[in-house]
Design a protein around this motif. Structure first.
Motif, PDB file in Angstrom:
ATOM      1  N   VAL A  94       1.659   1.689  10.288  1.00  0.00           N
ATOM      2  CA  VAL A  94       3.063   1.974  10.599  1.00  0.00           C
ATOM      3  C   VAL A  94       3.981   1.446   9.505  1.00  0.00           C
ATOM      4  N   ALA A  95       3.716   0.219   9.039  1.00  0.00           N
ATOM      5  CA  ALA A  95       4.542  -0.360   7.977  1.00  0.00           C
ATOM      6  C   ALA A  95       4.469   0.479   6.702  1.00  0.00           C
ATOM      7  N   ALA A  96       3.269   0.927   6.362  1.00  0.00           N
ATOM      8  CA  ALA A  96       3.102   1.757   5.168  1.00  0.00           C
ATOM      9  C   ALA A  96       3.797   3.103   5.339  1.00  0.00           C
ATOM     10  N   ALA A  97       3.703   3.677   6.532  1.00  0.00           N
ATOM     11  CA  ALA A  97       4.344   4.970   6.787  1.00  0.00           C
ATOM     12  C   ALA A  97       5.855   4.877   6.649  1.00  0.00           C
ATOM     13  N   GLN A  98       6.430   3.812   7.178  1.00  0.00           N
ATOM     14  CA  GLN A  98       7.883   3.657   7.112  1.00  0.00           C
ATOM     15  C   GLN A  98       8.361   3.514   5.673  1.00  0.00           C
TER      16      GLN A  98
ATOM     17  N   LEU B  88      -5.239   8.618   2.496  1.00  0.00           N
ATOM     18  CA  LEU B  88      -6.043   7.398   2.544  1.00  0.00           C
ATOM     19  C   LEU B  88      -6.042   6.737   3.914  1.00  0.00           C
ATOM     20  N   ALA B  89      -5.102   7.072   4.778  1.00  0.00           N
ATOM     21  CA  ALA B  89      -4.975   6.398   6.066  1.00  0.00           C
ATOM     22  C   ALA B  89      -6.263   6.421   6.890  1.00  0.00           C
TER      23      ALA B  89
ATOM     24  N   MET C  37       0.824  -1.216   0.000  1.00  0.00           N
ATOM     25  CA  MET C  37       0.000   0.000   0.000  1.00  0.00           C
ATOM     26  C   MET C  37       0.852   1.257   0.000  1.00  0.00           C
ATOM     27  N   ALA C  38       2.062   1.150   0.561  1.00  0.00           N
ATOM     28  CA  ALA C  38       2.928   2.326   0.613  1.00  0.00           C
ATOM     29  C   ALA C  38       3.407   2.734  -0.766  1.00  0.00           C
ATOM     30  N   GLY C  39       3.116   1.911  -1.778  1.00  0.00           N
ATOM     31  CA  GLY C  39       3.441   2.292  -3.146  1.00  0.00           C
ATOM     32  C   GLY C  39       2.726   3.565  -3.560  1.00  0.00           C
ATOM     33  N   ALA C  40       1.674   3.931  -2.812  1.00  0.00           N
ATOM     34  CA  ALA C  40       0.963   5.185  -3.108  1.00  0.00           C
ATOM     35  C   ALA C  40       1.781   6.400  -2.698  1.00  0.00           C
TER      36      ALA C  40
END
Length: 540
Positions: free
Chosen positions: A460-464, A433-434, A423-426
């Motif tokens: 948290v994983a997406a934020a990192q 979107l969070a 999802m962090a690909g965004a």
């Protein structure tokens, strides 16, 4: 020793993420489509997560089950320990009749249905959310509004709209405690961040209640008292979460909002007539409940349990007392659970904190004992009420156990990390979107606590990966989740049942959906700006 893998399915992050989403998809389908009971959906999704962890992520079955057991333990302590004790205190006030004294006191504040909606549904409902949660505010306030002359549909609608922003911090900070538990981030920072997001929407909620009760005329005539109530509520939430404790946010905000509203509406300029509802449909001409105002002594008895809770939690934050309570905290590595992250670092998820004395539930027991003395409830009656409370909550307890076991299993095996990295690909857009993720979780589970347990680590994983602040996005999950409360199946069912609208949950959903999406959009814009230099100063 088990090391997580981000792309275990054919070396593809996208395929692995699709598989990692299966437990959540199972939960949503069972809840929203098949309409099974919540605990069945939770354990069904848990079964899928366990199979995936063992078969695709190659986590040893013994460690998979240990992770699920750790989640189940966290569900019982501190979660069940806290909300079970909170509801027990509320039940004691019902048993002694002091809850009815509170209701009569609120009814005597004003003859205006619009003011009653703000005081009872928003302020008093926030107090109930702070102490009990689990749909208690909706169940109680709908009946109270019905008794004051609201039609069933409007009573349910008002209660559902009001039961939004308090959910981020109630009961007694549990959503934030859970979020800290599954993410490894400091609870104080998460509470402070949520306290810089939720209050912005809290200012608007009383205005929305005016529209629901009396349309544009309600806003035109009472926008000043509504804005004063919302502003007082918001300021109290911000100050409490940032300078005291998130566990007290809704309690302090409820009293602040009600107090300011009472002062403003006592001015001669505010009309105190019973208005006609929006669209010309009368809300009914039922008179105010019969009986004089409760004696001053009985009113203080009715307020005593809530003032006691505030006092106990305030004292617990005194540095010397806090050190003493924290001395009883034991931190252990969960036996047999040995997990490395995908980068090879030891996972913080294998540690567990038993805050025996500092846990909110333990402090609530102290408040409960004081309440017993103040309300003159005998120990035998109090124990019986506690046992009855736990018995009535057995399915809710089972649901929370299943959801937390699911969350810990997905986190320990790496399924959540896989979803987060995909999802962090965004990129920076993920900040916008969070809140949607938290909103979706609460809409389907009915609980901000459950949503945080499911999606907190993912945020948290997406934020990192996206280079965003993990505290900001984790808090956004809790903040966005509050706006899913008004369309959650759990709350819709409770509201419909409380006012005799069984089978009309769909009607309530259609009334709620537009407001839910509108307020969610406001939250998304706010969080998106907080991730940019425009409002980054709001991040602690």
């Amino acid at each position: 020793m088990y090391q997580q893998s981000l792309d275990p399915v054919a070396g593809s992050l996208a395929l692995s993420a699709a598989c990692a989403a299966l437990p959540l998809l199972t939960l949503f389908v069972l809840l929203g489509v098949v309409r099974t009971r919540a605990w069945v959906a939770a354990f069904g999704a848990l079964a899928v997560a366990v199979v995936l962890a063992w078969a695709l992520w190659r986590m040893p079955l013994s460690q998979t089950l240990l992770a699920a057991g750790q989640g189940a333990t966290f569900a019982l302590f501190p979660l069940v320990w806290t909300f079970g004790t909170a509801i027990w205190i509320y039940r004691m006030t019902v048993h002694t009749g002091d809850f009815d004294t509170l209701r009569r006191g609120f009814a005597l504040i004003s003859d205006d249905r619009r003011v009653q909606a703000m005081v009872i549904a928003f302020c008093f409902g926030s107090l109930l959310e702070a102490l009990a949660g689990q749909g208690t505010p909706v169940a109680v306030t709908t009946v109270m509004l019905l008794a004051l002359g609201f039609t069933p549909v409007r009573a349910a609608t008002v209660a559902l709209v009001a039961n939004t922003v308090p959910a981020a911090f109630g009961p007694l900070g549990l959503p934030i405690t859970t979020l800290a538990g599954v993410t490894g981030l400091p609870a104080a920072e998460l509470g402070a961040m949520a306290g810089r997001q939720v209050p912005v929407v809290a200012v608007v909620v009383p205005l929305v209640l005016l529209v629901v009760v009396d349309g544009r005329r309600g806003v035109r005539e009472l926008w000043r008292p509504a804005l004063a109530c919302g502003a007082a509520f918001a300021v109290a939430q911000f100050v409490t979460t940032n300078f005291l404790a998130a566990a007290l946010a809704d309690i302090v905000a409820a009293f602040a909002g009600a107090g300011v509203l009472l002062l403003v509406t006592r001015r001669p300029a505010v009309r105190q007539a019973v208005p006609v509802a929006a669209g010309g449909a009368s809300e009914g001409d039922a008179p105010r409940p019969e009986g004089d105002a409760p004696p001053r002594g009985s009113r203080w008895r009715a307020y005593a349990p809530y003032l006691t809770i505030v006092a106990v939690f305030a004292v617990s934050q005194v540095p010397a007392v806090k050190r003493l309570l924290d001395a009883g905290t034991v931190t252990v590595s969960w036996p047999g659970l040995h997990v490395l992250t995908a980068s090879g670092a030891p996972s913080p998820l294998t540690t567990f904190r038993f805050a025996w004395f500092a846990a909110p539930g333990s402090l609530l027991v102290v408040a409960g004992v004081v309440t017993m003395a103040l309300l003159r409830v005998s120990p035998r009656v109090a124990v019986r009420l506690y046992g009855r409370t736990l018995s009535e909550l057995r399915w809710a307890v089972l649901t929370v156990v299943g959801l937390l076991a699911l969350s810990f299993t997905m986190n320990a095996s790496g399924q959540v990390a896989t979803l987060g990295f995909w999802m962090a690909g965004a990129g920076g857009l993920f900040a916008v979107l969070a809140p949607v993720l938290g909103w979706l979780g609460v809409a389907l589970t009915g609980s901000d606590t459950s949503s945080n347990s499911l999606f907190g680590a993912l945020q948290v994983a997406a934020a990192q990966r996206a280079g965003l602040d993990p505290v900001l996005l984790a808090a956004a999950n809790a903040s966005g989740g509050t706006l899913g409360k008004m369309i959650s199946l759990q709350n819709l069912t409770i509201a419909a049942a409380a006012v005799g609208l069984n089978g009309r949950e769909g009607d309530l959903f259609r009334r709620m959906f537009g407001w839910s999406v509108l307020l969610l959009a406001l939250m998304c814009v706010l969080v998106g700006l907080q991730a940019t230099p425009v409002l980054s100063w709001m991040v602690p």
